[in-house]
Write an enzyme that holds these catalytic residues in place. Structure first.
Site, PDB file in Angstrom:
ATOM      1  N   GLY A 706       0.796  -1.229   0.000  1.00  0.00           N
ATOM      2  CA  GLY A 706       0.000   0.000   0.000  1.00  0.00           C
ATOM      3  C   GLY A 706       0.821   1.267   0.000  1.00  0.00           C
ATOM      4  O   GLY A 706       0.257   2.365   0.053  1.00  0.00           O
ATOM      5  N   GLU A 742       4.727  -6.091   1.895  1.00  0.00           N
ATOM      6  CA  GLU A 742       4.561  -6.570   0.514  1.00  0.00           C
ATOM      7  C   GLU A 742       4.124  -5.444  -0.418  1.00  0.00           C
ATOM      8  O   GLU A 742       3.006  -5.439  -0.921  1.00  0.00           O
ATOM      9  CB  GLU A 742       3.561  -7.725   0.483  1.00  0.00           C
ATOM     10  CG  GLU A 742       2.312  -7.441   1.294  1.00  0.00           C
ATOM     11  CD  GLU A 742       1.428  -8.667   1.457  1.00  0.00           C
ATOM     12  OE1 GLU A 742       1.966  -9.756   1.685  1.00  0.00           O
ATOM     13  OE2 GLU A 742       0.203  -8.498   1.353  1.00  0.00           O
ATOM     14  N   PRO A 743       5.034  -4.496  -0.649  1.00  0.00           N
ATOM     15  CA  PRO A 743       4.695  -3.374  -1.531  1.00  0.00           C
ATOM     16  C   PRO A 743       4.647  -3.779  -2.997  1.00  0.00           C
ATOM     17  O   PRO A 743       5.430  -4.626  -3.434  1.00  0.00           O
ATOM     18  CB  PRO A 743       5.848  -2.391  -1.314  1.00  0.00           C
ATOM     19  CG  PRO A 743       6.991  -3.240  -0.861  1.00  0.00           C
ATOM     20  CD  PRO A 743       6.403  -4.396  -0.111  1.00  0.00           C
ATOM     21  N   ARG A 745       2.997  -1.152  -5.850  1.00  0.00           N
ATOM     22  CA  ARG A 745       3.089   0.115  -6.564  1.00  0.00           C
ATOM     23  C   ARG A 745       4.417   0.840  -6.378  1.00  0.00           C
ATOM     24  O   ARG A 745       5.009   1.334  -7.336  1.00  0.00           O
ATOM     25  CB  ARG A 745       1.957   1.027  -6.066  1.00  0.00           C
ATOM     26  CG  ARG A 745       1.899   2.386  -6.728  1.00  0.00           C
ATOM     27  CD  ARG A 745       0.931   3.314  -5.973  1.00  0.00           C
ATOM     28  NE  ARG A 745      -0.269   2.635  -5.563  1.00  0.00           N
ATOM     29  CZ  ARG A 745      -1.376   2.551  -6.296  1.00  0.00           C
ATOM     30  NH1 ARG A 745      -1.419   3.121  -7.471  1.00  0.00           N
ATOM     31  NH2 ARG A 745      -2.422   1.904  -5.829  1.00  0.00           N
ATOM     32  N   TYR A 785     -10.819   4.772 -11.006  1.00  0.00           N
ATOM     33  CA  TYR A 785     -10.653   5.422  -9.692  1.00  0.00           C
ATOM     34  C   TYR A 785     -10.587   6.941  -9.771  1.00  0.00           C
ATOM     35  O   TYR A 785     -10.312   7.588  -8.763  1.00  0.00           O
ATOM     36  CB  TYR A 785      -9.333   5.000  -9.040  1.00  0.00           C
ATOM     37  CG  TYR A 785      -9.015   3.533  -9.092  1.00  0.00           C
ATOM     38  CD1 TYR A 785      -9.803   2.613  -8.418  1.00  0.00           C
ATOM     39  CD2 TYR A 785      -7.898   3.078  -9.795  1.00  0.00           C
ATOM     40  CE1 TYR A 785      -9.477   1.260  -8.452  1.00  0.00           C
ATOM     41  CE2 TYR A 785      -7.568   1.733  -9.828  1.00  0.00           C
ATOM     42  CZ  TYR A 785      -8.380   0.830  -9.157  1.00  0.00           C
ATOM     43  OH  TYR A 785      -8.057  -0.495  -9.184  1.00  0.00           O
ATOM     44  N   CYS A 812     -15.295   3.450 -26.965  1.00  0.00           N
ATOM     45  CA  CYS A 812     -16.640   4.014 -26.975  1.00  0.00           C
ATOM     46  C   CYS A 812     -17.260   4.007 -25.586  1.00  0.00           C
ATOM     47  O   CYS A 812     -18.165   3.213 -25.294  1.00  0.00           O
ATOM     48  CB  CYS A 812     -17.499   3.260 -27.986  1.00  0.00           C
ATOM     49  SG  CYS A 812     -16.843   3.523 -29.630  1.00  0.00           S
ATOM     50  N   GLU A 813     -16.736   4.827 -24.737  1.00  0.00           N
ATOM     51  CA  GLU A 813     -17.242   5.020 -23.377  1.00  0.00           C
ATOM     52  C   GLU A 813     -16.971   6.468 -22.998  1.00  0.00           C
ATOM     53  O   GLU A 813     -15.877   6.973 -23.257  1.00  0.00           O
ATOM     54  CB  GLU A 813     -16.466   4.140 -22.385  1.00  0.00           C
ATOM     55  CG  GLU A 813     -16.723   2.684 -22.516  1.00  0.00           C
ATOM     56  CD  GLU A 813     -17.494   2.100 -21.336  1.00  0.00           C
ATOM     57  OE1 GLU A 813     -17.833   2.838 -20.392  1.00  0.00           O
ATOM     58  OE2 GLU A 813     -17.753   0.895 -21.400  1.00  0.00           O
TER      59      GLU A 813
HETATM   60  N1  LLP Z   1      -0.782  -7.038  -0.570  1.00  0.00           N
HETATM   61  C1  LLP Z   1      -2.050  -7.332  -0.855  1.00  0.00           C
HETATM   62  C2  LLP Z   1      -2.705  -8.391  -0.134  1.00  0.00           C
HETATM   63  C3  LLP Z   1      -2.733  -6.613  -1.835  1.00  0.00           C
HETATM   64  O1  LLP Z   1      -3.979  -6.901  -2.101  1.00  0.00           O
HETATM   65  C4  LLP Z   1      -2.065  -5.584  -2.535  1.00  0.00           C
HETATM   66  C5  LLP Z   1      -2.749  -4.816  -3.561  1.00  0.00           C
HETATM   67  C6  LLP Z   1      -0.717  -5.320  -2.209  1.00  0.00           C
HETATM   68  C7  LLP Z   1      -0.117  -6.051  -1.224  1.00  0.00           C
HETATM   69  C8  LLP Z   1       0.087  -4.280  -2.899  1.00  0.00           C
HETATM   70  O2  LLP Z   1      -0.443  -3.012  -2.745  1.00  0.00           O
HETATM   71  P1  LLP Z   1       0.372  -1.755  -3.303  1.00  0.00           P
HETATM   72  O3  LLP Z   1       1.663  -1.639  -2.538  1.00  0.00           O
HETATM   73  O4  LLP Z   1       0.627  -1.958  -4.740  1.00  0.00           O
HETATM   74  O5  LLP Z   1      -0.465  -0.561  -3.046  1.00  0.00           O
HETATM   75  N2  LLP Z   1      -5.472  -1.424  -8.901  1.00  0.00           N
HETATM   76  C9  LLP Z   1      -5.336  -0.468  -7.835  1.00  0.00           C
HETATM   77  C10 LLP Z   1      -4.528  -1.003  -6.687  1.00  0.00           C
HETATM   78  C11 LLP Z   1      -5.122  -2.261  -6.125  1.00  0.00           C
HETATM   79  C12 LLP Z   1      -4.266  -2.929  -5.113  1.00  0.00           C
HETATM   80  C13 LLP Z   1      -4.711  -4.310  -4.849  1.00  0.00           C
HETATM   81  N3  LLP Z   1      -3.976  -4.970  -3.846  1.00  0.00           N
HETATM   82  C14 LLP Z   1      -4.717   0.817  -8.379  1.00  0.00           C
HETATM   83  O6  LLP Z   1      -4.453   0.845  -9.583  1.00  0.00           O
HETATM   84  O7  LLP Z   1      -4.526   1.781  -7.678  1.00  0.00           O
END
Ligand code: LLP
Length: 862
Positions: A706, A742-743, A745, A785, A812-813
């Site tokens: 996250g 567990e990053p 993004r 989003y 087409c949206e």
């Molecule tokens: N761990 C778990 C259990 C998760 O579900 C996720 C992301 C992560 C780690 C990694 O999260 P991150 O560090 O990438 O924020 N599609 C959305 C983001 C959805 C994230 C889903 N789970 C977007 O484009 O913003």
């Protein structure tokens, strides 16, 4: 001399450089050429008033007079910059020596009465005008320096605190052309001080901070000026705070009353008190930017139109909300008078008011001594005699300002979606239909302002009411200012990137060096974390995975297919976490087979397939009850979220596991994505540690991913050191348990861009569109989003923007918009646009919607 005066007021930054004195001289010359006489009101050089306050503190504390030295140095420096001779500087030097003597007196007596304090503060303006006369002389302009205290005399206000007579003095507007003529000595150029006046007894007094605007309006009234120009460091009044929302529009024309409302509601350009004298004298005010003297600013005058219009959306923070409720109130005459009496007696001014049958709510803005102070304590005591009193701090007032505001209420609906989960504490409409105000939690105010502004104010077009936006007005200046700032990686590779899409197809391009640097940064800062696992859902490109694995990270997977890909690409040694959700049961078998640490969302899975989990070591994902994220769709905790088991019920999982001879060795929580609050992970850990006693076999705790990245100007980057500090503070409680994160993004977002050729541009009414070869089929985040991705014209990186464009794709949206109202240079078919932060959740979420292939991937290895 019969020609009319024009009053010019220059603020602190406007008088603080040789270049600006040149601009002041140029304006005077211009006005003289038109046959006008010029009366200048100047502030102290910027920072000098603050330093004077500090100088008094230093003298009182018998400390080194560092501030006095700074003030002297600053004036000498400016004199040097202008090129003044020693003789021309002499009067400034003498003044500052006198200031030194006064401060010495304070040091010896350890006393600074409000009277003396005011006198000391006046030296900022006395010195700037002394220097200014010499500066104007240097430009061949002969002016008369007038002491403001000879002309502006304060009035004694009933009930005023004795100290305020000196530091918050009030001067009533009077016309006295004769006195002004006498003081000017028939000169056609006068320079005098803002901010200072004298009491009827002849003592120096101050008009309060920001009082120079008021001085200027009082002088304009006194001499019957034809107009008043306020020269400052911005172009004028804007439709919202431009530093917060760069699309803020310059307001070209506004009435005294509307400007007053805007200034009182939080617009800081103009001091609200200056409007009274100007309106009374019927003197038009023009706000101008000293740094951009050619540009047209904001003109304030009598009301020209009665048409309904929203002029601005503004906010004031740090407001206190007070609620007095009682059932005894109903139908009692004089109750309101009783409620308001203590406010008046204790000198606490009330801002907004709302009443119901049984309650009165008010907001207070600037309680003397704060809510911890004596006046507030006494106020509460008095009000408690009338009913139940509740106080809320940390609220903000958001106001829509304009005329006939009631007529726009119907447009507000969608902006209030923010309040599905938050409260509006009070709504108030001004009696003259000039504003509607909402009291909301401080944390929600910014979003509300942005949304209201977006919805109510036009972005395009320039007319009599609105000029260009702030970002358009300042883009050139900002480009010069940020020329030295570090550029994102793709800047240096412009030609190479353009070449990659010369076939007219869109491409995702990844820079492995950036990915590597992000991984390295995480490893370096997050020392409290024992195991870092890359959430490969963000981007599973093979080269990207190899790069991250080579940096020593494990991989977090959420499907059997992800696990298989990892084993295929990265081998058997790399550690895997398996954290799926509502996942088919056979995939757990694949995970066990490949040696992954498996996490369950709840005991229901064990009940469903006891044999699958028999004798296993298991992790359990818990839901702490609430989460965070860049959008509600990426918050993964809370009663309605489909993830995890309530943390309070973790014992249920332990029991179910025990029944099949399994043990719970891992505890996991991931509360959302795109989080920029560094406290989030520490909070999660704290919540998890609270239940560790119920998990005797615990080996690891995972506080999720996250970690957010900066997507648009104004966002504060996530402070990794602060994240680590919060986690490290709890490390002692972990003992042998390994801490994991567990990053996703954070590792890949900035390393990827989407390059999209422009196929066509067009105008439809007021709106201009840039059409790209790809859209939501490649990048769905804006549509899904409302995510904001920076967009640049890669073919014209050095060109200045020419206005706003909607950047759209070929799907087409209606939602196929990658960016709305984006500032771009004049753009043509054949140009290539670059979309930033496309490395995470870009290609992996792409589709073939409309049977259009999404952009293919290219990896830059060097
Ligand atoms: N761990 C778990 C259990 C998760 O579900 C996720 C992301 C992560 C780690 C990694 O999260 P991150 O560090 O990438 O924020 N599609 C959305 C983001 C959805 C994230 C889903 N789970 C977007 O484009 O913003």
């Amino acid at each position: 001399m019969t020609s009319r005066w024009v009053v010019l007021k220059f603020g602190g930054t406007s008088v603080a450089s040789a270049r600006n004195w040149g601009r002041i001289a140029a304006r005077v010359t211009e006005l003289h050429a038109e046959g006008k006489r010029v009366w200048i009101v100047a502030s102290a050089l910027s920072q000098v008033s603050n330093r004077l306050e500090q100088a008094v503190e230093e003298a009182l504390g018998n400390r080194e007079p560092a501030s006095l030295g700074w003030i002297q140095g600053r004036h000498i420096e400016l004199a040097g910059e202008i090129g003044l001779s020693v003789t021309a500087y002499e009067p400034v030097k003498e003044l500052l020596e006198e200031l030194g003597q006064l401060l010495e007196g304070v040091r010896l007596t350890r006393e600074a009465s409000p009277r003396l304090h005011a006198r000391i503060m006046s030296f900022g303006e006395l010195a700037s005008t002394q220097l200014g006369i010499a500066a104007l002389g240097h430009h061949g302009l002969h002016g008369q320096r007038v002491d403001a205290r000879d002309l502006l005399i304060s009035t004694e206000v009933d009930g005023q605190q004795p100290a305020d007579r000196f530091v918050q003095a009030q001067v009533d507007p009077v016309r006295n052309v004769l006195a002004a003529e006498a003081a000017s000595d028939a000169c056609s150029l006068v320079l005098t001080q803002g901010f200072i006046a004298r009491t009827p007894r002849g003592e120096t007094c101050l008009l309060g901070r920001g009082g120079s605007d008021t001085s200027a309006a009082l002088f304009a009234h006194l001499i019957g000026a034809e107009s008043l120009e306020i020269w400052t460091d911005v172009h004028g009044m804007f439709s919202t705070d431009p530093r917060q929302l760069p699309t803020a529009r310059l307001i070209r024309q506004i009435s005294y009353r509307e400007a007053q409302e805007l200034a009182a509601m939080g617009a800081k350009v103009l001091h609200p008190r200056c409007l009274g004298p100007a309106a009374e004298g019927g003197i038009p005010i023009e706000i101008r930017n000293t740094m951009d003297p050619e540009a047209r600013g904001t003109r304030i005058g009598p009301s020209l139109s009665d048409d309904a219009a929203v002029m601005a959306v503004v906010m004031r923070e740090g407001v206190t909300l007070l609620n007095i409720s009682t059932l005894r109130m109903w139908g009692t005459p004089g109750f309101l008078a009783k409620v308001f009496a203590p406010f008046a007696e204790l000198g606490i001014s009330v801002d907004l008011v709302a009443t119901s049958q049984s309650a009165v709510s008010v907001t207070l803005d600037g309680v003397p001594g704060g809510t911890g102070g004596e006046p507030f304590r006494r106020l509460e005591e008095r009000l408690k005699l009338l009913g139940e009193v509740t106080t809320r701090e940390d609220t903000a007032v958001v106001s829509i300002v304009g005329r006939r505001i009631r007529t726009v209420l119907h447009k507000l609906g969608p902006a209030f979606a923010v309040f599905r989960e938050h409260e509006v504490h009070l709504v108030s409409e001004s009696s003259e239909d000039l504003n509607v105000s909402f009291v909301v939690g401080q944390q929600d105010a910014r979003t509300l302002v942005d949304r209201l502004h977006d919805q109510l104010l036009p972005k395009q077009g320039s007319d009599e009411l609105f000029g260009p936006s702030w970002e358009l007005l300042t883009s050139k200046q900002r480009r010069i200012e940020t020329a030295e700032a570090p550029k994102p990686w793709w800047h240096a590779r412009q030609a190479e990137l353009l070449d990659l899409v010369s076939d007219g197809q869109s491409r995702y391009v990844y820079d492995l060096a950036t990915v590597r640097a992000q991984a390295h940064g995480l490893r370096q800062h997050l020392t409290a974390v024992g195991g870092l696992y890359y959430a490969m859902k963000a981007n599973w490109n093979a080269e990207v995975l190899r790069t991250i694995a080579a940096e020593g990270l494990g991989i977090e997977c959420v499907s059997a297919a992800e696990i298989k890909l990892v084993r295929e690409l990265l081998g058997d040694a790399i550690p895997i976490l398996f954290t799926p959700n509502f996942c088919p049961l056979d995939e757990y078998a694949v995970a066990f087979e490949h040696g992954a640490d498996v996490t369950l969302d709840g005991p229901h899975l064990i009940d469903l397939a006891p044999e699958l989990f028999r004798g296993r070591e298991l992790g359990v994902r818990v839901d702490p009850g609430g989460g965070l994220g860049h959008h509600e769709k990426v918050v993964t905790a809370g009663a309605q979220a489909k993830f995890g088991h309530p943390v309070a019920d973790v014992a249920e999982v332990v029991r179910a596991a025990a029944e099949v001879g399994a043990t719970v060795t891992g505890l996991h929580s991931h509360v959302g994505s795109g989080i920029l609050d560094p406290d989030s992970w520490g909070r999660t850990l704290q919540g998890l540690l609270a239940v560790r006693d119920q998990l005797p076999d615990l080996r690891w705790i995972d506080v999720g991913g996250g970690l957010g990245v900066v997507e648009r100007a104004g966002q504060q980057a996530l402070d990794l050191a602060a994240v680590n500090l919060r986690l490290a503070e709890l490390a002692a409680e972990l003992g042998d348990i390994e801490l994991r994160m567990e990053p996703g993004r954070y590792l890949v977002s900035e390393g990827g861009v989407l390059l999209a050729p422009v196929t066509q541009v067009r105008r439809k009414g007021e709106v201009r569109f840039v059409g790209l070869a790809t859209g939501m089929n490649s990048l769905i985040r804006p549509a899904l989003y409302g995510a904001w991705h920076g967009i640049h014209n890669l073919s014209r990186l050095d060109a200045d923007p020419d206005g706003y464009w909607h950047v759209v794709g070929p799907i087409c949206e209606t939602g196929d918009v990658l960016g709305r109202d984006r500032l771009l240079p004049s753009t043509e078919a054949g140009d290539v646009l670059l979309i930033e932060n496309a490395g995470a959740y870009g290609r992996v979420m792409a589709s073939r919607y409309n049977l259009r292939e999404p952009a293919a991937e290219v990896v830059l290895t060097v």
